[in-house]
Design a protein around this motif. Structure first.
Motif, short mmCIF file in Angstrom:
data_model
loop_
_atom_site.label_atom_id
_atom_site.label_comp_id
_atom_site.label_asym_id
_atom_site.label_seq_id
_atom_site.Cartn_x
_atom_site.Cartn_y
_atom_site.Cartn_z
N MET A 187 -8.44 90.13 48.38
CA MET A 187 -9.82 89.49 48.67
C MET A 187 -10.37 88.67 47.73
O MET A 187 -11.05 87.37 48.27
N ALA A 188 -10.28 88.75 46.52
CA ALA A 188 -10.58 87.53 45.39
C ALA A 188 -9.96 86.36 45.71
O ALA A 188 -10.47 85.20 45.61
N THR A 189 -8.61 86.41 45.99
CA THR A 189 -7.91 85.32 46.27
C THR A 189 -8.32 84.47 47.64
O THR A 189 -8.38 83.44 47.54
N LEU A 190 -8.45 85.19 48.70
CA LEU A 190 -8.81 84.84 49.97
C LEU A 190 -10.06 84.08 49.95
O LEU A 190 -10.43 83.19 50.53
N VAL A 191 -10.98 84.94 49.32
CA VAL A 191 -12.39 84.56 49.36
C VAL A 191 -12.87 83.47 48.48
O VAL A 191 -13.41 82.60 48.68
N TYR A 192 -12.53 83.76 47.11
CA TYR A 192 -12.72 82.71 46.20
C TYR A 192 -11.60 81.86 45.51
O TYR A 192 -11.90 81.09 44.53
N GLY A 193 -10.51 82.31 45.73
CA GLY A 193 -9.40 81.69 45.28
C GLY A 193 -9.03 81.88 43.93
O GLY A 193 -8.57 80.94 43.24
N LYS A 194 -9.23 83.05 43.42
CA LYS A 194 -9.39 83.33 42.08
C LYS A 194 -8.44 84.73 42.21
O LYS A 194 -8.95 85.82 42.82
N ARG A 195 -7.30 84.68 41.38
CA ARG A 195 -6.54 86.01 41.31
C ARG A 195 -6.87 87.07 40.17
O ARG A 195 -7.49 86.65 39.40
#
Length: 526
Positions: A187-195
């Motif tokens: 979710m952090a990747t999809l929402v914020y672009g942050k793994r």
């Protein structure tokens, strides 16, 4: 000379003035009697179950059922009441009516069928203090927050968009360090672009969401909306007064700092021209068209994270408990997945439709330990009639998912974990049951409040359950943890397992090597 003074003097001269105090005393006595009668009648009827309401536990004057309302695991008490009084129960908390639905057909007609009248949320001063009123799931449908968020989320979770997210999801699923790291990083990747490369990257998030669930626990805090003076009780630590105030303030401070920082990173990337194409960047680029403020965008991102991380992780943890408690189910599911996937490749999403027993296992976990056993209460905006019962305006309606899924009228041996029941029919019910109202996504809510992230959550669950079964064996260890009982679960609004341990080993050397290869391949893209 004015006539009024003369009249006054004449009245006094004729000794009529003695009538004035006599009449005043009579009026005061009559007024006091009326006021006393009104207050007495009001107190006597407050807490009383009005005619036409569904049956429920006996009430007491003023308090109603307030002292009986559960503070922990409300689904247990709600189900006890349903077994005694029927599938539709009414409870009185002072002058407010609470309706508990333990009947899928009633959910379909009242919550699904009349969503415009039953889609509001319980106004909560405590939740407002902890969230700043920016969480869509907790706001009424006529608010700007709810309307803007709903519009934006629909754009995020279309079938086409979900397909486009699969490559990034597969990348995260290949790193099996920790379930919460996986669901959080997706979710952090999809929402914020942050793994999140490790669990500690999401430490602040998990602390914040667990605090929010504590804030939202329906039985853990005083009923401020029913007795407003409680709002002004000061916090006194040594006396245990108003403990909810520092809890709310710390929750808000922690979560605001996290989401402000993540939003700022997206804004900085866009300013520098190095955007990564994540969802919040898309929303920021369309902020004017969506009509959203910066705070609303921050709240939207929080909704997506809250709905897609912790709940999916809690489900997968309970899924592992199921494998520990039912090793025969684990073995049968592994045999099925081996027959379809084999040991030379990792499962893909399309495999799930060819795995009926694995699906049955997934559905039985939902039935046996639903993540939100009573959901969040709905609030009626008008009077509603159902099967001769009267549900007043401003009633709170709880959807007792636990009670439905553990009811002997619907399921054979409901207290036994038995995935095979879902091989017999779609809903796992026993033969001859009227399945009106049952649906696969019942655990995700009802009406206009059904979880908008259901599609994303189910993809996460399908991917990870297949991967776990294909790759590993799960066995109970000597710690004695990883059990079904309620003592093994937290008591907030979410039914999440407490930390537990078990023994996890690769099923064979070939799979272990393949996992390493996939991990190393994906590590190069970090």
């Amino acid at each position: 000379m004015s006539l009024w003074p003369a009249l006054s003097l004449d009245c006094l001269d004729n000794d009529y003035s003695s009538l004035i105090p006599t009449l005043s005393n009579k009026h005061l006595v009559a007024g006091a009697s009326i006021l006393f009668t009104y207050v007495f009648a009001k107190l006597w009827t407050t807490g009383h179950r009005e005619r036409g309401l569904p049956p429920g536990p006996p009430t007491t004057p003023v308090l109603g059922n307030a002292l009986q309302f559960p503070k922990r695991f409300p689904h247990v008490r709600f189900t006890e009441w349903a077994n005694i009084y029927g599938p539709i129960v009414s409870v009185k908390i002072l002058d407010r009516t609470v309706i508990i639905l333990t009947n899928p057909e009633a959910v379909k007609i009242i919550l699904d069928g009349q969503g415009s009248l039953t889609g509001n949320r319980l106004p909560s001063h405590i939740v407002q203090r902890a969230t700043g009123g920016l969480i869509m799931a907790l706001e009424n449908m006529d608010t700007q927050i709810w309307k803007h968020n709903r519009k934006a989320i629909r754009a995020f979770l279309t079938p086409v968009q979900l397909e486009g997210y699969l490559p990034k999801q597969r990348l995260e699923y290949a790193i099996c360090a920790h379930i919460k790291r996986t669901t959080g990083s997706v979710m952090a990747t999809l929402v914020y672009g942050k793994r999140w490369l490790q669990l500690s990257d999401g430490e602040t998030y998990f602390e914040g969401i667990n605090l929010l669930f504590d804030v939202m626990d329906p039985g853990a805090h005083p009923p401020i909306e029913l007795f407003w003076p409680l709002k002004y009780v000061p916090y006194v630590e040594r006396l245990g007064w108003a403990k909810w105030k520092p809890l709310c303030d710390y929750t808000k401070t922690l979560r605001d700092s996290l989401y402000d920082k993540l939003l700022e990173e997206c804004e900085e990337r866009l300013k520098s021209g190095v955007g990564v194409g994540c969802y919040i960047e898309t929303v920021l680029n369309n902020q004017a068209r969506l009509g959203m403020t910066r705070d609303e965008i921050r709240g939207l991102a929080a909704v997506l994270m809250d709905g897609g991380v912790e709940t999916s992780a809690s489900y997968l943890q309970t899924f592992i408990i199921a494998l520990l408690q039912s090793p025969e189910s684990q073995l049968r599911a592994q045999e099925e997945i081996d027959s379809v996937v084999g040991g030379d490749r990792i499962p893909v999403l399309d495999d799930f439709k060819c795995l009926p027993y694995v699906k049955a296992l997934v559905m039985e976990v939902f039935r046996f330990r639903p993540i939100f056993p009573v959901g969040l209460p709905h609030v009626t905006t008008e009077d509603i009639a159902y099967q001769g019962y009267h549900i007043p305006k401003d009633s709170f309606i709880f959807m007792n998912i636990w009670g439905m899924y553990h009811h002997p009228d619907y399921f054979d041996e409901p207290e036994i974990f038995k995935p095979e029941r879902y091989l017999n029919n779609q809903h796992g019910t026993k033969e001859g049951v009227n399945t009106t109202g049952f649906r696969d996504n019942l655990p995700f809510g009802a009406g206009r409040r059904i979880c908008p992230g259901e599609g994303m959550a189910m993809r996460t669950i399908m991917h990870n359950t297949m991967n776990l079964l294909w790759a590993f064996n799960f066995v109970k260890d000597k710690s004695g943890t990883g059990n079904w009982d309620m003592d093994s679960y937290g008591h907030g609004s979410e039914l999440a397992p407490l930390p537990f341990t078990c023994t996890i080993t690769p099923r064979d050397e070939k799979r272990a090597n393949l996992i390493k290869q996939v991990f190393e391949y994906n590590a190069k893209s970090l």
